[in-house]
Motif scaffolding. Structure first.
Motif, PDB file in Angstrom:
ATOM      1  N   ALA A  90       0.846  -1.181  -0.268  1.00 38.05           N
ATOM      2  CA  ALA A  90      -0.443   0.404   0.041  1.00 38.05           C
ATOM      3  C   ALA A  90       0.715   1.124   0.177  1.00 38.05           C
ATOM      4  O   ALA A  90      -0.316   1.852  -0.787  1.00 38.05           O
ATOM      5  CB  ALA A  90      -0.816   0.100   1.086  1.00 38.05           C
ATOM      6  N   LEU A  91       1.905   0.969   0.479  1.00 35.01           N
ATOM      7  CA  LEU A  91       2.711   2.258   0.424  1.00 35.01           C
ATOM      8  C   LEU A  91       3.584   2.204  -0.214  1.00 35.01           C
ATOM      9  O   LEU A  91       3.920   3.645  -1.451  1.00 35.01           O
ATOM     10  CB  LEU A  91       4.196   2.182   1.731  1.00 35.01           C
ATOM     11  N   MET A  92       4.339   1.488  -0.640  1.00 34.31           N
ATOM     12  CA  MET A  92       5.291   1.186  -1.956  1.00 34.31           C
ATOM     13  C   MET A  92       5.213   1.165  -3.040  1.00 34.31           C
ATOM     14  O   MET A  92       5.589   2.393  -4.496  1.00 34.31           O
ATOM     15  CB  MET A  92       6.007  -0.028  -1.465  1.00 34.31           C
ATOM     16  N   ILE A  93       3.488   0.517  -3.816  1.00 35.22           N
ATOM     17  CA  ILE A  93       3.188   0.816  -4.833  1.00 35.22           C
ATOM     18  C   ILE A  93       2.755   2.247  -5.726  1.00 35.22           C
ATOM     19  O   ILE A  93       3.041   2.157  -6.627  1.00 35.22           O
ATOM     20  CB  ILE A  93       2.011  -0.178  -5.472  1.00 35.22           C
ATOM     21  N   PRO A  94       2.423   3.129  -4.275  1.00 34.25           N
ATOM     22  CA  PRO A  94       1.774   4.539  -5.368  1.00 34.25           C
ATOM     23  C   PRO A  94       2.844   4.852  -5.155  1.00 34.25           C
ATOM     24  O   PRO A  94       3.195   6.075  -6.177  1.00 34.25           O
ATOM     25  CB  PRO A  94       0.371   4.847  -4.470  1.00 34.25           C
ATOM     26  N   THR A 171       3.488   6.505 -21.262  1.00 34.99           N
ATOM     27  CA  THR A 171       2.048   5.618 -22.400  1.00 34.99           C
ATOM     28  C   THR A 171       1.080   5.314 -21.580  1.00 34.99           C
ATOM     29  O   THR A 171      -0.469   5.524 -21.721  1.00 34.99           O
ATOM     30  CB  THR A 171       2.825   4.629 -23.702  1.00 34.99           C
ATOM     31  N   LEU A 172       0.973   3.612 -20.693  1.00 42.73           N
ATOM     32  CA  LEU A 172       0.280   3.410 -20.299  1.00 42.73           C
ATOM     33  C   LEU A 172      -0.956   4.881 -19.311  1.00 42.73           C
ATOM     34  O   LEU A 172      -2.059   4.187 -19.558  1.00 42.73           O
ATOM     35  CB  LEU A 172       0.165   2.324 -19.426  1.00 42.73           C
ATOM     36  N   VAL A 173      -0.372   5.057 -19.041  1.00 50.37           N
ATOM     37  CA  VAL A 173      -1.398   6.150 -18.060  1.00 50.37           C
ATOM     38  C   VAL A 173      -2.144   7.498 -18.719  1.00 50.37           C
ATOM     39  O   VAL A 173      -3.236   7.295 -18.967  1.00 50.37           O
ATOM     40  CB  VAL A 173      -0.102   6.970 -17.540  1.00 50.37           C
ATOM     41  N   GLU A 174      -1.107   7.930 -20.068  1.00 46.76           N
ATOM     42  CA  GLU A 174      -1.746   8.409 -20.883  1.00 46.76           C
ATOM     43  C   GLU A 174      -3.037   7.790 -21.680  1.00 46.76           C
ATOM     44  O   GLU A 174      -4.172   8.895 -21.991  1.00 46.76           O
ATOM     45  CB  GLU A 174      -0.677   9.552 -21.880  1.00 46.76           C
ATOM     46  N   ALA A 175      -2.750   6.773 -22.035  1.00 43.55           N
ATOM     47  CA  ALA A 175      -4.366   6.192 -22.621  1.00 43.55           C
ATOM     48  C   ALA A 175      -4.925   5.822 -22.045  1.00 43.55           C
ATOM     49  O   ALA A 175      -6.257   5.981 -21.906  1.00 43.55           O
ATOM     50  CB  ALA A 175      -3.628   4.274 -23.428  1.00 43.55           C
ATOM     51  N   THR A 185      -8.459   4.459 -11.172  1.00 47.15           N
ATOM     52  CA  THR A 185      -8.682   3.204 -11.914  1.00 47.15           C
ATOM     53  C   THR A 185      -7.591   3.125 -13.205  1.00 47.15           C
ATOM     54  O   THR A 185      -6.924   1.450 -13.709  1.00 47.15           O
ATOM     55  CB  THR A 185      -9.640   3.504 -12.974  1.00 47.15           C
ATOM     56  N   THR A 186      -6.788   4.280 -13.221  1.00 47.03           N
ATOM     57  CA  THR A 186      -5.278   3.754 -13.863  1.00 47.03           C
ATOM     58  C   THR A 186      -4.120   2.729 -12.848  1.00 47.03           C
ATOM     59  O   THR A 186      -3.844   1.826 -13.390  1.00 47.03           O
ATOM     60  CB  THR A 186      -4.795   4.795 -14.727  1.00 47.03           C
ATOM     61  N   LEU A 187      -4.280   2.659 -11.781  1.00 47.96           N
ATOM     62  CA  LEU A 187      -3.283   2.156 -10.952  1.00 47.96           C
ATOM     63  C   LEU A 187      -4.184   0.921 -10.772  1.00 47.96           C
ATOM     64  O   LEU A 187      -3.118  -0.360 -10.698  1.00 47.96           O
ATOM     65  CB  LEU A 187      -3.155   2.884  -9.348  1.00 47.96           C
ATOM     66  N   PHE A 188      -4.896   0.475 -10.182  1.00 46.36           N
ATOM     67  CA  PHE A 188      -5.846  -1.163 -10.031  1.00 46.36           C
ATOM     68  C   PHE A 188      -6.150  -1.449 -11.601  1.00 46.36           C
ATOM     69  O   PHE A 188      -5.942  -3.104 -11.457  1.00 46.36           O
ATOM     70  CB  PHE A 188      -6.523  -0.732  -9.446  1.00 46.36           C
ATOM     71  N   ARG A 189      -6.527  -0.853 -12.267  1.00 49.74           N
ATOM     72  CA  ARG A 189      -6.519  -1.595 -13.924  1.00 49.74           C
ATOM     73  C   ARG A 189      -5.888  -1.936 -15.010  1.00 49.74           C
ATOM     74  O   ARG A 189      -6.147  -2.108 -16.071  1.00 49.74           O
ATOM     75  CB  ARG A 189      -8.591  -1.153 -14.015  1.00 49.74           C
ATOM     76  N   VAL A 190      -5.169  -1.214 -15.093  1.00 46.77           N
ATOM     77  CA  VAL A 190      -3.846  -1.004 -16.024  1.00 46.77           C
ATOM     78  C   VAL A 190      -2.749  -1.389 -15.574  1.00 46.77           C
ATOM     79  O   VAL A 190      -1.918  -1.512 -16.298  1.00 46.77           O
ATOM     80  CB  VAL A 190      -3.733   1.070 -16.717  1.00 46.77           C
ATOM     81  N   LEU A 195       2.201  -5.059 -13.871  1.00 41.58           N
ATOM     82  CA  LEU A 195       2.727  -5.034 -12.080  1.00 41.58           C
ATOM     83  C   LEU A 195       3.094  -6.709 -11.850  1.00 41.58           C
ATOM     84  O   LEU A 195       3.135  -6.741 -10.215  1.00 41.58           O
ATOM     85  CB  LEU A 195       2.778  -4.408 -11.484  1.00 41.58           C
ATOM     86  N   ARG A 196       2.601  -6.981 -12.157  1.00 41.85           N
ATOM     87  CA  ARG A 196       1.417  -8.653 -11.448  1.00 41.85           C
ATOM     88  C   ARG A 196       3.064  -9.633 -10.878  1.00 41.85           C
ATOM     89  O   ARG A 196       3.211  -9.765  -9.577  1.00 41.85           O
ATOM     90  CB  ARG A 196       0.871  -9.686 -11.546  1.00 41.85           C
ATOM     91  N   SER A 197       4.372  -9.961 -11.319  1.00 41.81           N
ATOM     92  CA  SER A 197       5.220 -10.345 -11.635  1.00 41.81           C
ATOM     93  C   SER A 197       5.717  -8.986 -10.432  1.00 41.81           C
ATOM     94  O   SER A 197       6.221 -10.240  -9.483  1.00 41.81           O
ATOM     95  CB  SER A 197       6.197 -10.530 -12.635  1.00 41.81           C
ATOM     96  N   ALA A 198       6.467  -8.558 -10.699  1.00 38.74           N
ATOM     97  CA  ALA A 198       6.924  -7.761 -10.134  1.00 38.74           C
ATOM     98  C   ALA A 198       6.393  -7.337  -8.452  1.00 38.74           C
ATOM     99  O   ALA A 198       6.625  -7.650  -7.341  1.00 38.74           O
ATOM    100  CB  ALA A 198       7.122  -5.830 -10.643  1.00 38.74           C
TER     101      ALA A 198
END
Length: 273
Positions: A90-94, A171-175, A185-190, A195-198
């Motif tokens: 919760a702290l490190m991802i954002p 690119t992902l964030v702008e899209a 929405t961008t963080l959780f769905r895109v 970043l699943r492996s990370a």
């Protein structure tokens, strides 16, 4: 009249070559590294399964769950691992996403800050935390989970940083923004699906840290899984060594599962069967 001679093409059969020097050196290095890790594990397993009459038996592994204090210590460590994972992610991802996206110039500075828990001894950290922690947390194991989150920060950030560097983050964030997606929405769905492996790597490293950390738990006077192993080794060293081997095997299986998930994800992305 000019005579043109036929030019014959000689096809030579390919002669199978032996292993190259580089390949042979690679195998030698792998064998040496494998022996470096496997020989101590073999010695530990032989010691754990040794019986008083000089024989060998694997009953010591089957009797681990019934040992006194094992269930409580292992359950406490599992609960601490779950809480630590939630706090750390919760702290490190954002934070990692924001630093990569908005503050690229301070990435090196932030990397240095995340390395501080490795540089500062755990004894110093625990003394400082006990001085500033509120009284409502000092009597609960959640204080230990917060301390573990600090210790896990270098490993979690390195895993997330590697995953973010492999993405076209802007690119992902702008899209996503152009399609009307907000920050959550961008963080959780895109971003998180990419970043699943990370995230899995950060999770496994955090679990391994919690299941192996001794200093802070002992100074906080909590009998976690590592503290129980140290205390129990004074009564039965064979069981303590067997428990250590099982914990290593569990961590290796988790890491193997991550690699298999990552490989399957890569095949799905590229369309390979």
């Amino acid at each position: 009249m000019v005579a043109v001679a036929d030019v014959g093409v000689v096809v030579r059969p390919r002669v199978p070559r032996g292993p190259s020097t580089g390949s042979l050196t690679r195998w030698i290095v792998l064998l040496l590294v494998g022996a470096y890790f496997l020989i101590p594990l073999y010695a530990a397993a032989a010691f754990a399964m040794e019986t008083p009459d000089g024989g060998v038996s694997a009953d010591v592994f089957a009797g681990i769950p019934s040992q006194e204090g094992f269930a409580d210590a292992f359950g406490l460590s599992v609960n601490l691992a779950l809480v630590t994972i939630v706090i750390t992610l919760a702290l490190m991802i954002p934070t990692a996403v924001y630093v990569h996206l908005r503050l690229p110039r301070v990435q090196r500075l932030f990397e240095g800050i995340t390395l501080l828990p490795i540089v500062i001894p755990p004894v110093v950290l625990i003394v400082g935390v006990l001085q500033v922690a509120p009284g409502s947390l000092k009597g609960t194991p959640y204080l230990l989970a917060l301390e573990y989150a600090v210790l896990a920060m270098p490993f979690a950030y390195r895993s997330l940083d590697s995953g973010l560097r492999a993405l076209s983050l802007k690119t992902l964030v702008e899209a996503s923004t152009s399609l009307g997606g907000g920050w959550f929405t961008t963080l959780f769905r895109v971003l998180l699906p990419n970043l699943r492996s990370a995230v899995l790597s950060a999770t496994i490293l955090t679990i391994a840290l919690v299941l192996g950390e001794y200093t802070m738990a002992s100074l906080d006077q909590y009998e976690t899984f590592p503290v129980w192993m140290v205390v129990f080794s004074q009564d039965d060293a064979h069981v303590s060594v067997a428990v250590s081997l099982l914990s290593l095997v569990v961590v290796w299986l988790l890491l193997l599962g991550i690699s298999l998930i990552d490989r399957r994800r890569g095949r799905t992305t590229t369309g390979e069967p």
